[in-house]
Design a protein around this motif. Structure first.
Motif, PDB file in Angstrom:
ATOM      1  N   ALA A 188     -46.554  17.390  18.307  1.00 26.67           N
ATOM      2  CA  ALA A 188     -46.078  16.515  19.732  1.00 26.67           C
ATOM      3  C   ALA A 188     -46.542  17.688  20.824  1.00 26.67           C
ATOM      4  N   LYS A 189     -46.115  18.744  20.553  1.00 30.90           N
ATOM      5  CA  LYS A 189     -46.398  19.885  21.763  1.00 30.90           C
ATOM      6  C   LYS A 189     -47.890  19.995  21.708  1.00 30.90           C
ATOM      7  N   ARG A 239     -49.657  17.258  23.558  1.00 27.89           N
ATOM      8  CA  ARG A 239     -49.487  17.150  25.011  1.00 27.89           C
ATOM      9  C   ARG A 239     -50.283  18.059  25.752  1.00 27.89           C
ATOM     10  N   SER A 286     -44.446   9.031  28.580  1.00 30.05           N
ATOM     11  CA  SER A 286     -43.294   9.514  27.758  1.00 30.05           C
ATOM     12  C   SER A 286     -43.135   8.481  26.764  1.00 30.05           C
ATOM     13  N   PRO A 287     -43.315   8.587  25.588  1.00 30.08           N
ATOM     14  CA  PRO A 287     -44.445   9.477  24.893  1.00 30.08           C
ATOM     15  C   PRO A 287     -45.687   9.059  25.213  1.00 30.08           C
ATOM     16  N   GLU A 293     -46.093  12.323  19.454  1.00 28.84           N
ATOM     17  CA  GLU A 293     -45.009  12.215  20.214  1.00 28.84           C
ATOM     18  C   GLU A 293     -44.507  10.763  19.983  1.00 28.84           C
ATOM     19  N   GLU A 294     -45.176   9.465  19.865  1.00 33.14           N
ATOM     20  CA  GLU A 294     -44.411   8.360  19.300  1.00 33.14           C
ATOM     21  C   GLU A 294     -43.786   8.715  18.343  1.00 33.14           C
ATOM     22  N   ALA A 351     -42.417  11.370  17.139  1.00 39.08           N
ATOM     23  CA  ALA A 351     -41.190  12.267  17.487  1.00 39.08           C
ATOM     24  C   ALA A 351     -40.150  11.725  18.084  1.00 39.08           C
ATOM     25  N   ALA A 352     -40.443  10.657  18.933  1.00 39.93           N
ATOM     26  CA  ALA A 352     -39.460   9.731  19.850  1.00 39.93           C
ATOM     27  C   ALA A 352     -39.104   8.412  19.083  1.00 39.93           C
TER      28      ALA A 352
END
Length: 143
Positions: free
Chosen positions: A4-5, A8, A68-69, A124-125, A127-128
């Motif tokens: 995810a990092k 981004r 976000s995400p 990110e999705e 991770a969220a």
């Protein structure tokens, strides 16, 4: 979480780089393209126009980075456009031969980054804990 990092950072970098490159082409025209300084007014006009479009493409990456995400669908669409550009470079290579070395390096970068961005698109999705809704075609048959 590391994926995810990385996503981004890449999405932000794509955004800022594309805006900067696009504005560079708008401001400098033919002088921004190695070997095209004397290409003439038509190519200068075309290059400045596409520079503005590329800056807008960068703004789309920055829009995605502000979510976000970061939406996987947006990353996939933007990456698809990026990959199409790389494929266009390959077509040009096949039709007209090798361009300036800087253009070759950009093509390699595009071909390497595209699969990475596709792979990271939903980082990110995930991770969220965002799950993609089941579409009608994917829904199990009703009894």
């Amino acid at each position: 979480m590391a994926r995810a990092k990385v996503l981004r950072v890449l999405v932000l970098t794509m955004g800022y780089a594309c805006v900067a490159i696009g504005l560079f082409h708008v401001l400098l025209g033919n002088a921004s393209i190695p070997g095209a300084e004397s290409a003439g007014a038509t190519i200068d006009s075309l290059g400045r126009f596409f520079g503005a479009i590329f800056a807008g493409y960068g703004l789309a990456w920055l829009w995605a980075a502000r979510q976000s995400p970061i939406p996987a669908a947006a990353v996939r669409v933007l990456t698809g456009v990026f990959l199409l550009g790389a494929l266009g470079r390959l077509l040009s290579l096949a039709v007209d031969g090798w361009p300036h070395g800087f253009q070759v390096a950009l093509g390699v970068l595009e071909l390497v980054l595209s699969p990475l961005l596709f792979w990271l698109a939903d980082a990110e999705e995930r991770a969220a804990g965002v799950t993609r809704p089941v579409t009608r075609q994917e829904a199990p048959p009703s009894p």
